[in-house]
Write an enzyme that holds these catalytic residues in place. Structure first.
Site, mmCIF file in Angstrom:
data_model
loop_
_atom_site.group_PDB
_atom_site.id
_atom_site.type_symbol
_atom_site.label_atom_id
_atom_site.label_comp_id
_atom_site.label_asym_id
_atom_site.label_seq_id
_atom_site.Cartn_x
_atom_site.Cartn_y
_atom_site.Cartn_z
ATOM 1 N N THR A 15 0.854 -1.191 0.000
ATOM 2 C CA THR A 15 0.000 0.000 0.000
ATOM 3 C C THR A 15 0.885 1.235 0.000
ATOM 4 O O THR A 15 1.972 1.218 0.572
ATOM 5 C CB THR A 15 -0.937 0.049 1.219
ATOM 6 O OG1 THR A 15 -1.720 1.256 1.173
ATOM 7 C CG2 THR A 15 -0.197 0.022 2.546
ATOM 8 N N ASN A 17 -0.613 4.004 1.099
ATOM 9 C CA ASN A 17 -1.349 4.837 2.051
ATOM 10 C C ASN A 17 -0.833 4.547 3.471
ATOM 11 O O ASN A 17 -1.099 3.501 4.041
ATOM 12 C CB ASN A 17 -2.843 4.505 1.925
ATOM 13 C CG ASN A 17 -3.706 5.361 2.818
ATOM 14 O OD1 ASN A 17 -3.303 5.730 3.913
ATOM 15 N ND2 ASN A 17 -4.899 5.663 2.347
ATOM 16 N N LYS A 20 -3.494 3.682 6.203
ATOM 17 C CA LYS A 20 -3.971 2.306 6.141
ATOM 18 C C LYS A 20 -2.936 1.373 6.760
ATOM 19 O O LYS A 20 -3.269 0.467 7.520
ATOM 20 C CB LYS A 20 -4.214 1.889 4.669
ATOM 21 C CG LYS A 20 -5.520 2.370 4.101
ATOM 22 C CD LYS A 20 -5.680 2.119 2.602
ATOM 23 C CE LYS A 20 -5.512 0.701 2.143
ATOM 24 N NZ LYS A 20 -6.040 0.515 0.751
ATOM 25 N N GLU A 44 -4.893 -1.828 -9.840
ATOM 26 C CA GLU A 44 -6.278 -1.661 -9.385
ATOM 27 C C GLU A 44 -7.203 -1.804 -10.576
ATOM 28 O O GLU A 44 -7.347 -0.871 -11.366
ATOM 29 C CB GLU A 44 -6.465 -0.281 -8.740
ATOM 30 C CG GLU A 44 -6.424 -0.340 -7.231
ATOM 31 C CD GLU A 44 -6.783 0.956 -6.551
ATOM 32 O OE1 GLU A 44 -7.986 1.249 -6.444
ATOM 33 O OE2 GLU A 44 -5.867 1.684 -6.149
ATOM 34 N N ASP A 73 -8.378 -3.292 -0.394
ATOM 35 C CA ASP A 73 -9.148 -2.291 -1.117
ATOM 36 C C ASP A 73 -10.323 -1.900 -0.230
ATOM 37 O O ASP A 73 -10.989 -2.762 0.338
ATOM 38 C CB ASP A 73 -9.645 -2.826 -2.462
ATOM 39 C CG ASP A 73 -9.982 -1.676 -3.390
ATOM 40 O OD1 ASP A 73 -9.061 -0.909 -3.753
ATOM 41 O OD2 ASP A 73 -11.171 -1.491 -3.719
ATOM 42 N N PHE A 149 -7.865 9.791 8.120
ATOM 43 C CA PHE A 149 -7.582 10.181 6.730
ATOM 44 C C PHE A 149 -8.863 10.065 5.915
ATOM 45 O O PHE A 149 -9.908 9.639 6.410
ATOM 46 C CB PHE A 149 -6.483 9.283 6.145
ATOM 47 C CG PHE A 149 -6.919 7.861 5.900
ATOM 48 C CD1 PHE A 149 -7.017 6.953 6.934
ATOM 49 C CD2 PHE A 149 -7.240 7.420 4.613
ATOM 50 C CE1 PHE A 149 -7.421 5.641 6.712
ATOM 51 C CE2 PHE A 149 -7.642 6.109 4.375
ATOM 52 C CZ PHE A 149 -7.736 5.217 5.436
ATOM 53 N N HIS A 178 -14.090 -1.023 9.640
ATOM 54 C CA HIS A 178 -14.129 -2.020 8.570
ATOM 55 C C HIS A 178 -12.759 -2.687 8.402
ATOM 56 O O HIS A 178 -12.636 -3.893 8.280
ATOM 57 C CB HIS A 178 -14.551 -1.316 7.277
ATOM 58 C CG HIS A 178 -13.753 -0.079 6.949
ATOM 59 N ND1 HIS A 178 -13.529 0.927 7.867
ATOM 60 C CD2 HIS A 178 -13.093 0.316 5.829
ATOM 61 C CE1 HIS A 178 -12.786 1.870 7.323
ATOM 62 N NE2 HIS A 178 -12.498 1.525 6.089
HETATM 63 P P1 ITT Z 1 -3.460 1.963 -1.740
HETATM 64 O O1 ITT Z 1 -4.182 1.665 -3.040
HETATM 65 O O2 ITT Z 1 -2.038 2.355 -1.974
HETATM 66 O O3 ITT Z 1 -3.595 0.885 -0.717
HETATM 67 P P2 ITT Z 1 -5.586 3.969 -1.375
HETATM 68 O O4 ITT Z 1 -5.733 5.103 -0.423
HETATM 69 O O5 ITT Z 1 -5.761 4.276 -2.837
HETATM 70 O O6 ITT Z 1 -4.157 3.272 -1.071
HETATM 71 P P3 ITT Z 1 -8.031 2.405 -1.317
HETATM 72 O O7 ITT Z 1 -8.233 2.378 -2.792
HETATM 73 O O8 ITT Z 1 -8.316 1.143 -0.565
HETATM 74 O O9 ITT Z 1 -6.531 2.798 -0.954
HETATM 75 O O10 ITT Z 1 -8.826 3.532 -0.587
HETATM 76 C C1 ITT Z 1 -9.927 4.122 -1.122
HETATM 77 C C2 ITT Z 1 -10.216 5.448 -0.486
HETATM 78 O O11 ITT Z 1 -11.346 5.252 0.384
HETATM 79 C C3 ITT Z 1 -9.136 6.059 0.396
HETATM 80 O O12 ITT Z 1 -8.222 6.812 -0.332
HETATM 81 C C4 ITT Z 1 -9.991 6.950 1.307
HETATM 82 O O13 ITT Z 1 -10.304 8.163 0.681
HETATM 83 C C5 ITT Z 1 -11.254 6.115 1.476
HETATM 84 N N1 ITT Z 1 -11.130 5.282 2.672
HETATM 85 C C6 ITT Z 1 -10.850 3.957 2.764
HETATM 86 N N2 ITT Z 1 -10.763 3.565 4.035
HETATM 87 C C7 ITT Z 1 -10.982 4.658 4.782
HETATM 88 C C8 ITT Z 1 -11.001 4.923 6.152
HETATM 89 O O14 ITT Z 1 -10.739 3.994 7.049
HETATM 90 N N3 ITT Z 1 -11.259 6.165 6.542
HETATM 91 C C9 ITT Z 1 -11.507 7.140 5.666
HETATM 92 N N4 ITT Z 1 -11.494 6.997 4.357
HETATM 93 C C10 ITT Z 1 -11.222 5.760 3.904
#
Ligand code: ITT
Length: 195
Positions: A15, A17, A20, A44, A73, A149, A178
């Protein structure tokens, strides 16, 4: 709080992020699993199904890294917007952001929504498994809090006494989130599998 656990299992989390990663790290460490971040871009695919997106990402990453790993995801699904932004949450966050979602929700009474997380594990021997977790709640009328975030400042889980995720500490968020639900389920399976 310090827990003395024997951390003997190491695993990559692919990841970019860091939020996360930090959440998942803190969830799995007390279970004896130490995550290492692999901050590379994951594949993705376009799909409505978070499990499929995570699984294809993990299958692809394990071919490149040749180590056991997880990919997650996640997305926010808003009922009155027919599940939007769902699998497009990352793109929607980067484009219209929290303010854009609040604008779409102006004068909307049904504010129910949920976050979903799909964690896909793959090992180089071809074994793959997916674990999911959800948390249900409501979209706030205004952004509140500075923690977390993404959409955390506008998501109020039902079990939180009205606080948004961004008003909680990382450990409070992880009692309900989640991500915590999916990673804990994964952790329980992984520990047994690795015995
Ligand atoms: P990676 O693909 O590198 O893992 P990403 O941020 O793009 O990072 P996701 O596609 O899983 O990862 O995340 C989708 C988006 O959903 C994320 O950027 C947030 O804006 C939102 N999101 C997911 N989980 C969240 C959480 O726990 N709290 C707040 N927003 C969340």
């Amino acid at each position: 709080m310090f827990l003395s656990v024997d951390v003997s299992l190491e695993l990559l989390f692919v990841t970019r992020n860091r939020h996360k990663f930090e959440e998942a790290f803190n969830i799995l460490l007390p279970m004896g699993i130490k995550l290492k971040q692999a901050p590379i871009e994951r594949i993705e695919v376009q799909s409505e199904d978070l499990s499929e997106i995570a699984l294809i990402g993990a299958k692809n990453a394990v071919e490149v890294l040749k180590r056991p790993l997880v990919v997650e995801d996640a997305g926010l699904f808003i009922k009155s917007l027919n599940g939007f932004p769902g699998p497009y949450s990352s793109y929607v966050y980067k484009t219209i952001g929290v303010d854009g979602i609040l604008k779409l929700m102006e004068n909307v009474n049904d504010r129910s929504a949920y976050f979903k997380s799909a964690v896909a594990f793959c090992s180089p021997d071809g074994k793959c498994r997916v674990f999911v977790g959800e948390v249900h709640g409501e979209i706030a009328f205004e952004a509140r809090g500075s923690g977390g975030f993404g959409f955390d400042p506008i998501f109020i889980p039902y079990e939180s006494d009205g606080l948004t995720f961004a008003e909680m500490s990382i450990s409070e968020k992880s009692l309900l989130s989640h991500r915590a639900r999916a990673f804990r389920e994964f952790g329980r399976w992984f520990i047994v599998e690795m015995k």
